[in-house]
Design a protein around this motif. Structure first.
Motif, PDB file in Angstrom:
ATOM      1  N   VAL A 182      -9.295  -4.909   4.251  1.00 58.90           N
ATOM      2  CA  VAL A 182      -8.523  -3.704   3.963  1.00 58.90           C
ATOM      3  C   VAL A 182      -9.150  -2.951   2.800  1.00 58.90           C
ATOM      4  O   VAL A 182      -9.411  -3.521   1.732  1.00 58.90           O
ATOM      5  N   ALA A 183      -9.379  -1.646   3.003  1.00 53.11           N
ATOM      6  CA  ALA A 183      -9.921  -0.780   1.955  1.00 53.11           C
ATOM      7  C   ALA A 183      -8.822  -0.131   1.135  1.00 53.11           C
ATOM      8  O   ALA A 183      -9.026   0.183  -0.044  1.00 53.11           O
ATOM      9  N   ALA A 184      -7.660   0.079   1.758  1.00 50.99           N
ATOM     10  CA  ALA A 184      -6.545   0.734   1.061  1.00 50.99           C
ATOM     11  C   ALA A 184      -5.241   0.365   1.753  1.00 50.99           C
ATOM     12  O   ALA A 184      -5.211   0.097   2.957  1.00 50.99           O
ATOM     13  N   VAL A 185      -4.169   0.351   0.972  1.00 51.40           N
ATOM     14  CA  VAL A 185      -2.848   0.042   1.511  1.00 51.40           C
ATOM     15  C   VAL A 185      -1.825   0.933   0.818  1.00 51.40           C
ATOM     16  O   VAL A 185      -1.960   1.260  -0.364  1.00 51.40           O
ATOM     17  N   GLU A 186      -0.814   1.344   1.577  1.00 51.67           N
ATOM     18  CA  GLU A 186       0.257   2.181   1.039  1.00 51.67           C
ATOM     19  C   GLU A 186       1.554   1.807   1.752  1.00 51.67           C
ATOM     20  O   GLU A 186       1.544   1.517   2.954  1.00 51.67           O
ATOM     21  N   VAL A 187       2.648   1.839   1.024  1.00 58.31           N
ATOM     22  CA  VAL A 187       3.958   1.477   1.576  1.00 58.31           C
ATOM     23  C   VAL A 187       4.928   2.616   1.308  1.00 58.31           C
ATOM     24  O   VAL A 187       4.944   3.179   0.208  1.00 58.31           O
ATOM     25  N   ARG A 188       5.727   2.959   2.305  1.00 61.32           N
ATOM     26  CA  ARG A 188       6.733   4.000   2.108  1.00 61.32           C
ATOM     27  C   ARG A 188       8.021   3.623   2.817  1.00 61.32           C
ATOM     28  O   ARG A 188       8.024   2.853   3.791  1.00 61.32           O
TER      29      ARG A 188
END
Length: 480
Positions: A193-199
């Motif tokens: 994984v290069a990037a992760v975001e949670v919303r």
């Protein structure tokens, strides 16, 4: 409306721009149509302000996003002209907009995804507001930004989105800390994984009247990991992911430090902190992952510095400003510091991170702290601190329980450690670090010296051994 205990009765204070404008008597004083005429030397919305809003504000201030009002058009922004001036003029103080609190007169100044305004932009906004907020020539208006096709994610379009179970939080209920079980990722092969975001996705009306960030959501934060055990057992092979909180930005990992999301893995939703927001709310979380190309392998190892903070022994005095807290941790290996993430509670106002190497004390970063917005600050690749084994990391926290701090419930109360905002926390254990071998540490220092063209007389914040090095040796090492 009931405000949950963790957020505090006046905690998580995100002023509504409209409320600020109304209190100051700013809204509607000049008709929109009356401000279209302007000379070529005027600061206008179409020529000067709209580009600033596009660069720094519209990712949140638009329909169906986080902020309580849109700033896409002149008609949207004009009623809030004075309020925009007031909030942007706060610069790095709490309640500033955009919410970025790194102090610009001390420590490292190079960060990724920095949304803060330049001094020129702040001055331009003030001139626009003070001159009656003219519209300007419609032909000067820049093309609108495209927020479709996945661009609503700050990390870019995800390769995988995993959803948590949906739940309902009652309008009036106590805070809860609950497990949401496991969710399959559906992956059939290992991916880094290069990037992760949670919303959070919920049924709170987008135009709901809420004067706090927390009032628009029911998840305060989520502790989660990924595991190849379907039951969700966490062991040394599991991957721990950054903790998402209200207002927190996503995480873009260093190029050589991708995190593993294994084949056949499940997300283990270990603990969600839920709070009431005054209305019955159905909600779930979306976890967005952006992958490295297939075949990618990380070149470095993540490490925890462990325990950089204080908890049970906190002693926060009532009605007292400028209270200092201190905590230390000794690095057990050469370390590259990837991010700084100060965490306090409603009484917190500031945190600094220092590195102590022998008699050399370097202030790496100082930031105001606003419990409305949990921010993580990712150092730019060429500015990530390179610290030798044995370095002492030192964090300094400033707390304010005086009436000047409007985030706290009642400054007359003593408080200690705890998870609610009426209690306190003090740590940087959410910051991220990479372990370096002797060879990797020497290589990274050599590359830093070469790229920044350092001499033995240069002093580099964040790299205490980069000064006074042997340049022929550095050049030789960097060319390998």
């Amino acid at each position: 409306m009931k405000t949950n205990n963790h957020l505090g009765l006046r905690g998580f204070t995100l002023w509504m721009w409209g409320a600020v404008a109304g209190v100051l008597g700013l809204g509607g004083s000049v008709a929109v149509g009356a401000q279209s005429g302007a000379s070529s030397t005027d600061v206008t919305f179409t020529k000067d302000i709209a580009p600033i809003l596009q660069r720094h504000c519209q990712s949140c201030h638009r329909p169906d996003s986080l902020a309580p009002m849109s700033l896409l058009t002149y008609e949207d922004a004009r009623p809030y002209a004075r309020a925009i001036k007031t909030r942007t003029a706060l610069r790095t103080q709490r309640s500033t907009m955009p919410p970025w609190f790194i102090e610009k007169d001390i420590g490292i100044q190079q960060y990724k995804d920095d949304p803060s305004l330049s001094e020129e932009e702040i001055t331009t906004i003030a001139k626009w507001a003070d001159s009656g907020a003219p519209r300007g020539n419609p032909a000067d208006m820049p093309p609108p930004l495209d927020f479709q096709s996945g661009n609503q994610w700050k990390i870019g379009k995800p390769d995988l989105i995993v959803s948590s179970p949906e739940l309902t939080v009652k309008a009036m209920s106590a805070d809860q800390w609950v497990s949401l079980g496991t969710v399959p990722t559906g992956l059939t092969e290992d991916r880094y994984v290069a990037a992760v975001e949670v919303r959070e996705i919920n049924d709170v009306p987008k135009n709901a009247d809420s004067k706090t960030v927390g009032g628009r959501f029911v998840f305060h934060h989520m502790n989660y990991s990924s595991s190849t055990d379907p039951s969700g057992r966490i062991d040394e092979t599991s991957t721990h992911w950054p903790l998402p909180e209200v207002g927190r930005n996503g995480d873009i990992f260093p190029q050589q430090a991708g995190k593993l999301l294994a084949a056949e893995s499940v997300l283990v939703l270990e603990q969600a902190h839920l709070h009431a927001n005054g209305r019955n709310t159905r909600a779930h979380l979306e976890f967005a992952f952006k992958f490295h190309p297939k075949g990618y392998k990380p070149g470095v190892k993540w490490v925890s510095v462990g325990g950089l903070g204080k908890g049970a022994d906190l002693d926060v005095k009532p009605l007292t400003a400028n209270q200092e807290l201190h905590a230390y941790a000794v690095l057990q290996q050469h370390t590259k510091v990837v991010t700084f993430e100060p965490h306090l509670h409603a009484a917190g106002t500031r945190m600094c991170l220092e590195a102590i190497w022998g008699t050399d004390i370097q202030t790496l970063t100082c930031a105001a702290y606003d419990h409305n917005w949990v921010r993580t600050y990712a150092y730019a690749d060429d500015a990530m601190p390179l610290l030798p084994k044995g370095t002492i990391l030192h964090i300094i926290g400033i707390l304010d329980t005086s009436p000047a701090n409007r985030n706290i419930v009642d400054g007359r109360n003593w408080s200690g450690g705890g998870r609610r905002s009426v209690a306190n926390m003090f740590h940087d254990s959410l910051g991220t670090y990479i372990e370096l071998s002797d060879e990797e540490f020497e290589r990274d220092m050599a590359e830093r010296v070469k790229k920044l063209k350092l001499t033995k007389n240069d002093y580099v914040i964040g790299c205490p051994l980069c000064q006074g090095v042997s340049l022929p040796e550095v050049a030789s090492t960097a060319s390998r």
